[in-house]
Scaffold this active site. Structure first.
Site, PDB file in Angstrom:
ATOM      1  CG  ASN A  22     -28.105  -9.258  27.551  1.00 45.25           C
ATOM      2  OD1 ASN A  22     -28.632  -8.177  27.235  1.00 45.25           O
ATOM      3  ND2 ASN A  22     -26.873  -9.328  28.017  1.00 45.25           N
ATOM      4  N   GLY A  30     -19.232 -13.952  27.748  1.00 44.89           N
ATOM      5  CA  GLY A  30     -19.179 -14.968  26.699  1.00 44.89           C
ATOM      6  C   GLY A  30     -18.937 -14.383  25.326  1.00 44.89           C
ATOM      7  CB  VAL A  31     -20.134 -15.509  21.999  1.00 46.54           C
ATOM      8  CG1 VAL A  31     -21.641 -15.386  22.040  1.00 46.54           C
ATOM      9  CG2 VAL A  31     -19.601 -15.348  20.587  1.00 46.54           C
ATOM     10  CG  ASP A  32     -23.389  -9.876  24.216  1.00 46.97           C
ATOM     11  OD1 ASP A  32     -23.062  -9.077  23.332  1.00 46.97           O
ATOM     12  OD2 ASP A  32     -24.367  -9.721  24.966  1.00 46.97           O
ATOM     13  N   GLY A 117     -24.045 -21.476  26.667  1.00 47.20           N
ATOM     14  CA  GLY A 117     -23.086 -21.019  27.665  1.00 47.20           C
ATOM     15  C   GLY A 117     -23.800 -20.732  28.976  1.00 47.20           C
TER      16      GLY A 117
END
Ligand code: ADP
Length: 161
Positions: A22, A30-32, A117
């Site tokens: 972001n 999520g993937v972060d 997502g």
């Protein structure tokens, strides 16, 4: 070259994995979240020094505790119904990530399904944009599109030429 691979992007030993970050670059879900957990606190410290990234742009850091040498953080658009420049911003996130990899002499890069997502971008539409943008701007690189589940893998496979 483009291939689809199913699994956890944090396990890939490539020159760079891409993070669907972001604008703060300070981590998220999520993937972060998965990337920051696997990379360790050094990644967050490096991201803090960068100070953010506008939607559609990309920034590079080290991979820290990841098998990948680098993380390319890019910010995809939040889906707002399709009339807010979402397609162009998503293409720009892919294009700028590919360019950053090339600028750093990297040859292998793996992308998650950016924006599909919590950002709500329709996955089939996002997959077509990913494949088209990589075909136009990443032909010289070894690109992996990572699907996290069976459904994402089928959508990505359908979008391949
Ligand atoms: P965004 O905010 O850009 O929508 P998300 O992290 O919410 O990003 O989701 C992007 C995509 O990444 C989703 O398809 C999600 O299933 C996938 N994803 C989540 N965790 C992982 C992981 N560890 N490896 C690869 N893909 C992942």
């Amino acid at each position: 070259m483009i291939r689809v691979w199913q699994g956890d992007i944090t396990t890939l030993k490539v020159d760079a994995i891409v993070n669907a970050a972001n604008e703060t670059l300070l981590g998220g879900g999520g993937v972060d979240g998965a990337i920051h957990r696997a990379a360790g606190p050094g990644l967050l410290a490096e991201c803090r020094r960068i100070g953010g990234c506008p939607t559609g742009e990309a920034r590079i850091t080290g991979g820290h505790d990841l098998p990948a040498r680098h993380v390319i953080h890019t910010v995809g658009p939040v889906w707002r119904g399709g009339d807010a420049d979402e397609d162009a911003l998503l293409a720009s996130a892919y294009r700028n990530s590919l360019q950053l990899a090339r600028d750093h002499g990297l040859t292998s890069i793996a992308f998650p399904a950016i924006s599909t997502g919590v950002y709500g971008f329709p996955p089939d539409r996002a997959a077509r944009i990913a494949v088209t943008t990589i075909a136009e701007h990443g032909d010289d690189l070894d690109v992996t599109l990572v699907a996290y589940d069976d459904k994402a893998a089928a959508i990505l496979a359908d979008a391949l030429p």
